[in-house]
Write a protein that holds these residues in place. Structure first.
Motif, PDB file in Angstrom:
ATOM      1  N   ALA A  49     -11.995  20.241 -52.689  1.00  0.00           N
ATOM      2  CA  ALA A  49     -12.737  20.603 -51.485  1.00  0.00           C
ATOM      3  C   ALA A  49     -14.136  19.998 -51.487  1.00  0.00           C
ATOM      4  O   ALA A  49     -14.653  19.606 -50.437  1.00  0.00           O
ATOM      5  N   CYS A  50     -14.758  19.912 -52.654  1.00  0.00           N
ATOM      6  CA  CYS A  50     -16.124  19.404 -52.756  1.00  0.00           C
ATOM      7  C   CYS A  50     -16.204  17.885 -52.612  1.00  0.00           C
ATOM      8  O   CYS A  50     -17.180  17.363 -52.070  1.00  0.00           O
TER       9      CYS A  50
ATOM     10  N   PHE B 285     -10.341  27.286 -48.035  1.00  0.00           N
ATOM     11  CA  PHE B 285     -11.371  26.307 -47.712  1.00  0.00           C
ATOM     12  C   PHE B 285     -12.194  26.751 -46.504  1.00  0.00           C
ATOM     13  O   PHE B 285     -13.412  26.562 -46.466  1.00  0.00           O
ATOM     14  N   GLN B 286     -11.544  27.345 -45.515  1.00  0.00           N
ATOM     15  CA  GLN B 286     -12.279  27.852 -44.358  1.00  0.00           C
ATOM     16  C   GLN B 286     -13.288  28.917 -44.772  1.00  0.00           C
ATOM     17  O   GLN B 286     -14.438  28.933 -44.294  1.00  0.00           O
ATOM     18  N   LEU B 287     -12.869  29.827 -45.650  1.00  0.00           N
ATOM     19  CA  LEU B 287     -13.768  30.892 -46.084  1.00  0.00           C
ATOM     20  C   LEU B 287     -14.884  30.355 -46.975  1.00  0.00           C
ATOM     21  O   LEU B 287     -16.026  30.833 -46.907  1.00  0.00           O
TER      22      LEU B 287
ATOM     23  N   ILE C  84      -0.163  25.265 -48.508  1.00  0.00           N
ATOM     24  CA  ILE C  84      -1.139  24.583 -47.665  1.00  0.00           C
ATOM     25  C   ILE C  84      -1.878  25.593 -46.788  1.00  0.00           C
ATOM     26  O   ILE C  84      -3.097  25.503 -46.591  1.00  0.00           O
ATOM     27  N   GLN C  85      -1.150  26.580 -46.263  1.00  0.00           N
ATOM     28  CA  GLN C  85      -1.793  27.605 -45.440  1.00  0.00           C
ATOM     29  C   GLN C  85      -2.802  28.409 -46.256  1.00  0.00           C
ATOM     30  O   GLN C  85      -3.894  28.741 -45.769  1.00  0.00           O
ATOM     31  N   GLY C  86      -2.432  28.737 -47.506  1.00  0.00           N
ATOM     32  CA  GLY C  86      -3.361  29.446 -48.370  1.00  0.00           C
ATOM     33  C   GLY C  86      -4.596  28.612 -48.677  1.00  0.00           C
ATOM     34  O   GLY C  86      -5.723  29.119 -48.675  1.00  0.00           O
ATOM     35  N   LEU C  87      -4.392  27.320 -48.942  1.00  0.00           N
ATOM     36  CA  LEU C  87      -5.520  26.420 -49.175  1.00  0.00           C
ATOM     37  C   LEU C  87      -6.417  26.338 -47.953  1.00  0.00           C
ATOM     38  O   LEU C  87      -7.647  26.369 -48.060  1.00  0.00           O
ATOM     39  N   GLU C  88      -5.798  26.211 -46.784  1.00  0.00           N
ATOM     40  CA  GLU C  88      -6.557  26.101 -45.548  1.00  0.00           C
ATOM     41  C   GLU C  88      -7.477  27.310 -45.375  1.00  0.00           C
ATOM     42  O   GLU C  88      -8.672  27.161 -45.085  1.00  0.00           O
ATOM     43  N   LEU C  89      -6.933  28.500 -45.591  1.00  0.00           N
ATOM     44  CA  LEU C  89      -7.744  29.704 -45.436  1.00  0.00           C
ATOM     45  C   LEU C  89      -8.849  29.766 -46.482  1.00  0.00           C
ATOM     46  O   LEU C  89     -10.001  30.102 -46.169  1.00  0.00           O
TER      47      LEU C  89
ATOM     48  N   ILE D 257     -18.957  25.195 -49.528  1.00  0.00           N
ATOM     49  CA  ILE D 257     -18.698  23.768 -49.341  1.00  0.00           C
ATOM     50  C   ILE D 257     -19.326  23.342 -48.022  1.00  0.00           C
ATOM     51  O   ILE D 257     -19.467  24.144 -47.096  1.00  0.00           O
ATOM     52  N   GLU D 258     -19.719  22.058 -47.937  1.00  0.00           N
ATOM     53  CA  GLU D 258     -20.432  21.573 -46.760  1.00  0.00           C
ATOM     54  C   GLU D 258     -19.496  21.205 -45.619  1.00  0.00           C
ATOM     55  O   GLU D 258     -19.841  21.404 -44.449  1.00  0.00           O
ATOM     56  N   THR D 259     -18.333  20.637 -45.934  1.00  0.00           N
ATOM     57  CA  THR D 259     -17.407  20.185 -44.895  1.00  0.00           C
ATOM     58  C   THR D 259     -16.003  20.689 -45.213  1.00  0.00           C
ATOM     59  O   THR D 259     -15.681  20.988 -46.364  1.00  0.00           O
ATOM     60  N   LEU D 260     -15.186  20.765 -44.187  1.00  0.00           N
ATOM     61  CA  LEU D 260     -13.788  21.126 -44.382  1.00  0.00           C
ATOM     62  C   LEU D 260     -12.997  19.888 -44.793  1.00  0.00           C
ATOM     63  O   LEU D 260     -13.070  18.854 -44.128  1.00  0.00           O
ATOM     64  N   PRO D 261     -12.229  19.959 -45.876  1.00  0.00           N
ATOM     65  CA  PRO D 261     -11.523  18.771 -46.369  1.00  0.00           C
ATOM     66  C   PRO D 261     -10.258  18.470 -45.590  1.00  0.00           C
ATOM     67  O   PRO D 261      -9.643  19.352 -44.996  1.00  0.00           O
ATOM     68  N   ALA D 262      -9.877  17.199 -45.613  1.00  0.00           N
ATOM     69  CA  ALA D 262      -8.573  16.775 -45.117  1.00  0.00           C
ATOM     70  C   ALA D 262      -7.610  16.706 -46.287  1.00  0.00           C
ATOM     71  O   ALA D 262      -8.000  16.408 -47.416  1.00  0.00           O
ATOM     72  N   MET D 263      -6.334  17.005 -46.038  1.00  0.00           N
ATOM     73  CA  MET D 263      -5.306  16.889 -47.066  1.00  0.00           C
ATOM     74  C   MET D 263      -4.749  15.472 -47.013  1.00  0.00           C
ATOM     75  O   MET D 263      -4.036  15.104 -46.084  1.00  0.00           O
TER      76      MET D 263
END
Length: 287
Positions: free
Chosen positions: A57-58, A255-257, A248-253, A264-270
């Motif tokens: 994520a970073c 990273f959003q939180l 992926i859904q768990g990761l998405e949540l 983290i500064e930005t939301l990552p792309a997979m």
């Protein structure tokens, strides 16, 4: 060109690595704890590693992911544990000791405390002098991960409350938690694409061999002789080593939180590596 692969020295990684040489892997294995391997990966001293999802994520712009693989849990993970004299919602203003070995577990604890328990002001830090285990014995809250958490669960089971962070995450979200991803550097993907494609195949073979004979593998892990083979196998079976849509859904949540709370500064792309002349990208930015 030889591929340099980081190997986390925890019991939960054994299914990936125990049979890897048998499958024909001929690269270099470099052992370490997650935080050290995260740093080596980021600095380009290793090519690929089952590394912290928070590390991805970073610095996701520097990385690709190997498809299909992770180190995750659908509920209890058994080896990421909060030891506490009180319930988590009572930890405001308390010092929580850390081992400093995993960025993902530390930030998962932060997210759980801030988002779901409403706890502000807890101070998470690696103790300067005493070991984390010594502080737990003194009645202080602390986070242990990996094999130290497995040992701590036995040692302190009658002395304090023990909370499994994987279980807490599932209780609040209904989703699995992804502690580690197989992360590779983009420059390594360009220089060593064939070796990485081969590693992807060998990891699949190694996992298949491991889960076809977990009991046999458990008998060959002498450094964990304190844990009975049947408990080692149960631990491996409670893990998820795949990376599918629920992961992926768990990761998405997560990273959003992390983004919501300024971790983290930005939301990552997979962005996944594919075995083509040049690595192809399949990416969607988490919204």
């Amino acid at each position: 060109m030889s591929l340099s692969v980081g190997q986390i020295s925890y019991l939960n990684c054994a299914p990936f690595f125990h049979h890897l040489a048998r499958t024909g892997f001929q690269g270099e294995l470099i052992k370490g704890v997650p935080s050290a391997l995260n740093r080596m990966l980021h600095e380009g001293r290793i090519d690929v590693c089952p590394s912290s999802s928070f590390e991805y994520a970073c610095h996701w712009q520097d990385y690709f992911l190997l498809p299909h693989f992770s180190i995750s849990s659908f509920g209890p993970v058994q080896s990421v544990l909060l030891f506490s004299p009180c319930a988590p919602d009572k930890l405001a203003g308390r010092d929580i000791a850390l081992t400093g070995e995993s960025a993902t577990s530390v930030n998962l604890l932060r997210v759980l405390l801030w988002e779901y328990f409403g706890v502000k002001g807890a101070h998470l830090a690696v103790p300067a002098q005493s070991s984390v285990e010594e502080l737990i014995a003194q009645g202080r809250p602390a986070l242990l991960i990996g094999d130290r958490a497995l040992r701590g669960a036995r040692r302190f089971q009658n002395q304090c409350l023990i909370y499994d962070l994987g279980e807490l995450w599932q209780q609040f979200t209904g989703l699995p938690f992804v502690f580690a991803l197989w992360i590779l550097r983009r420059d390594a993907a360009l220089r060593k694409g064939e070796e990485i494609a081969a590693l992807n195949r060998l990891l699949e073979q190694s996992l298949s061999l491991a889960f076809a004979s977990l009991e046999e593998m458990a008998l060959t892990v002498p450094e964990n002789a304190w844990l009975e083979p049947e408990n080692i196998c149960a631990y491996w079976r409670c893990m998820s080593y795949r990376l599918e849509q629920p992961h992926i859904q768990g990761l998405e949540l997560f990273f959003q939180l992390c983004h919501k709370h300024g971790l983290i500064e930005t939301l990552p792309a997979m962005e996944f590596f594919t075995a083509q002349p040049k690595p192809a990208v399949q990416g969607t930015v988490f919204a």
